[in-house]
Each structure stands twice: as C-alpha cells, then as structure tokens.
Design a protein around this motif. Sequence first.
Motif, mmCIF file in Angstrom:
data_model
loop_
_atom_site.group_PDB
_atom_site.id
_atom_site.type_symbol
_atom_site.label_atom_id
_atom_site.label_comp_id
_atom_site.label_asym_id
_atom_site.label_seq_id
_atom_site.Cartn_x
_atom_site.Cartn_y
_atom_site.Cartn_z
ATOM 1 N N PRO A 104 0.821 -1.214 0.000
ATOM 2 C CA PRO A 104 0.000 0.000 0.000
ATOM 3 C C PRO A 104 0.853 1.261 0.000
ATOM 4 O O PRO A 104 1.949 1.285 0.566
ATOM 5 C CB PRO A 104 -0.797 -0.120 1.312
ATOM 6 C CG PRO A 104 -0.782 -1.576 1.638
ATOM 7 C CD PRO A 104 0.533 -2.097 1.145
ATOM 8 N N TRP A 106 0.822 4.775 1.433
ATOM 9 C CA TRP A 106 0.083 5.484 2.477
ATOM 10 C C TRP A 106 0.153 6.995 2.356
ATOM 11 O O TRP A 106 -0.742 7.698 2.847
ATOM 12 C CB TRP A 106 0.604 5.061 3.848
ATOM 13 C CG TRP A 106 0.471 3.607 4.139
ATOM 14 C CD1 TRP A 106 1.469 2.688 4.247
ATOM 15 C CD2 TRP A 106 -0.742 2.873 4.370
ATOM 16 N NE1 TRP A 106 0.973 1.432 4.522
ATOM 17 C CE2 TRP A 106 -0.391 1.516 4.615
ATOM 18 C CE3 TRP A 106 -2.094 3.226 4.397
ATOM 19 C CZ2 TRP A 106 -1.343 0.536 4.872
ATOM 20 C CZ3 TRP A 106 -3.037 2.245 4.661
ATOM 21 C CH2 TRP A 106 -2.670 0.922 4.893
ATOM 22 N N LYS A 281 -6.072 8.872 -6.851
ATOM 23 C CA LYS A 281 -5.280 8.595 -5.656
ATOM 24 C C LYS A 281 -4.394 7.374 -5.871
ATOM 25 O O LYS A 281 -4.836 6.347 -6.373
ATOM 26 C CB LYS A 281 -6.202 8.349 -4.462
ATOM 27 C CG LYS A 281 -5.475 7.998 -3.172
ATOM 28 C CD LYS A 281 -6.454 7.664 -2.065
ATOM 29 C CE LYS A 281 -5.720 7.233 -0.801
ATOM 30 N NZ LYS A 281 -6.664 6.859 0.284
ATOM 31 N N LEU A 283 -2.661 4.047 -4.853
ATOM 32 C CA LEU A 283 -3.146 3.008 -3.955
ATOM 33 C C LEU A 283 -2.077 1.987 -3.562
ATOM 34 O O LEU A 283 -1.793 1.799 -2.383
ATOM 35 C CB LEU A 283 -4.326 2.266 -4.601
ATOM 36 C CG LEU A 283 -5.526 3.117 -5.017
ATOM 37 C CD1 LEU A 283 -6.549 2.255 -5.739
ATOM 38 C CD2 LEU A 283 -6.145 3.806 -3.805
ATOM 39 N N MET A 311 -6.720 0.013 1.203
ATOM 40 C CA MET A 311 -6.874 1.290 0.508
ATOM 41 C C MET A 311 -8.334 1.589 0.185
ATOM 42 O O MET A 311 -8.675 2.705 -0.200
ATOM 43 C CB MET A 311 -6.040 1.287 -0.775
ATOM 44 C CG MET A 311 -4.566 0.989 -0.550
ATOM 45 S SD MET A 311 -3.817 1.966 0.787
ATOM 46 C CE MET A 311 -3.930 3.623 0.116
#
Length: 374
Positions: A104, A106, A281, A283, A311
């Motif tokens: 992921p 972040w 965004k 991910l 996510m």
Amino acid sequence: MSTNKKSIALKTTGFAVLLTGFALMSYFEDEPQPLVHAEVVQTNEPIRQETQTVGPQKASSHKQTAAIMPEPENPFFEKEVKARLVQVHDQFAEDIKYPEFSQPIWNEEELRMYTPNRSSGMSITTDFDDASAPQISLVPVKHRFMNREAIVANAEITNIEPGRYTTISARLVANKNVVASTKAVQTDDAGEYQYLIQFDDLTDWSEINAQSLMIIAEYNIDGEHYELAAPIAYEETVATLESVGDAYVDGEYLEVPVNISTTVPGYHKISGNLYDAESGKALIHLSGKNALNSHDGVITLRAHISALKAMGQEGPYELKDISFIRMPSEPRFYTENGMVPEDSYAVAGFPFGQYEDVPYHNEKAQQRLEFLAR
C-alpha cells in the motif's frame, strides 16, 4: 534594441543500528537483502593525554597534565534501546501484512519513493533585484527517456501581466553539440504563459551514444532573452512493454498480465503504481519479474486483497509510473532498460466479495517478528 541575453543556467547507537539492521534484512524468499554488520572493537590503549602550560609565561616552568575523560554513561540507554526495538517491531509487523510485491502507498513520501524516474526541473526569476519581475521554469516530464521516445518538457512564465510578447524555443545539447531544436507550443487558453516543448524526430542521432543530455530553453519576453537548462538521460532499450492484458481475480489476488517483447532473453522486471481511476489517488505499489527464455513473454503484477481492502478502492484502476528493466542475468550481467510506450494503462476492478479474503502470511518474516518480540 540590442538583445540582453542572460544564461541562468538519530544520532543512533551502534547497538540499536545492529538490531535494526537485523530486523530489516530481507524477509522475502525471492529477494534476500544483505545483513547489516556492526563490529565493536575493544582496546587496552591508555587514555590519550595532552600537556598545557599553566600561568603566565614569566612564571616557573610548572606544567599540568589534563586527561581526556570518557563521557558519563547514559542512564536512559537501556530504555532508549527498548523503545527503538518496539518501534522496529511495530513497523515490521505492519509491513509484513502485505507481500513485498503488493505494498500500500500510504502517503506522498512513499509515492515519491515508488516513482524513481522523477525529473529535475529549474525555476528562477528573471531579475533578482525586482520582486515583480517574471519567473521562468523548465520541467521535463521525467528524467530518463528511452531511444525512439519523444522527449517532452513543460515551460512556463509566471508573475507576468497579460498582453506581453513571449516566445520560447528549445534545443537538445549532447557533448556540447546541438542535436535537435524546436519551438515551444503555447498550451494555455486563459492568459497564462504555459508551453509544451517536444522533440519528436530523433532518428538522425539515435545511434549516438550520448546518455547525458541537456534541454536548454530560451525565453523571449518583449525582446529580452533568458535561458534555463535541465539535465535528462536518453538511453538504449532492449525490451518493450507491448500491452497490458485484461485483469482478473485469482484467489486472493487481482492479477494484471503485462505482455512484453525483448531482444535479449533473461530476467525481466516491471514495477508500477496502481491508482484509483476516478479520484487519481495512488493506492498500491506493484512489482513482478520473470525469466524469459524467448523474445516474448508475460510478467504478471499481483495486488493482494489485504492491500486492496486497506486502501478501500474496488476499481477501476490505472497503472502508472511504470519502470521496466532487464535485470543482470545470462548472457549479459548488467541492468538494461525497457521501453514503456504509454504513461498509463487501464486496469479493471472487481468487488471485494469476489476475492478469497485471507490474510497474507510469510513464515520467515513471522519468525523474525517473533525474535524481535523476545
């Protein structure tokens, strides 16, 4: 009027480092990392002494010896080490929830870490003595370009009132020689001074082994001329990403097949970032590798359900920030570049209910985590 042309071209302890190095060594079977090695050397040499004269010069030759004493022990040393170990343990426990090849993203800092081919742009004022003077900038879309690929950069003039006469031209320089030139195209439609610089036809000099290049942009503002330069790399390729196939669910993974061709069979690797197609965004950072015995093959990128659920986006997605290399392997034991023709590729998404909802488990990583907890 004559042209005025300006060229603007923790603190940490050794013990904590040793433990941290051990904890962070590779816990994945396919890509072992070197163990950090620290060594403490004990010596019986006496403490070094320095001699200095005391009192005024006319006094007797009395001398005093001052020993350099060791610093007192830190009474909080043990607590600090334990606190660091707790931090390492907690971070390690979080990291091993996800496969190394499906991590992921972040925050923006991690996204920058997973986007290695970032450009190095320039921005500067045209007059340091005048705060109202125009500002000029030059930013290549990336640092490393592959042969046969168009070289693209963005140029901009800011802090300038509408109506002023501006043009921008650019040239590519290799080994002090101009190898290509072009005029920038204005891209704005609302009074902004934004330009696109693009070098398309590089076939005449693509055989030249000139890896380091400069994009030099010349800004004409009402007859005043300024220059900015930005370095880039232009490199040979041995493989090409031909297409990204249809994604599908296989157990706990979203699998994304990537079709490639290569002129030099061997070990190849692709990495990239999976974005939410709607919001943009970032991910998950994905990576995959495969040993190819022929000139065509498939490398599969796999996103684990634990990372996807962390996510919170079921897709559709976009695969971007792609890096493609041939890794050192027979018959050529050095890294070579692969070509990625597109900036992004569409990837289908699926409801989380279609996956096997099982946590990721790595036995070796779990054993290291248990060691840190002792």
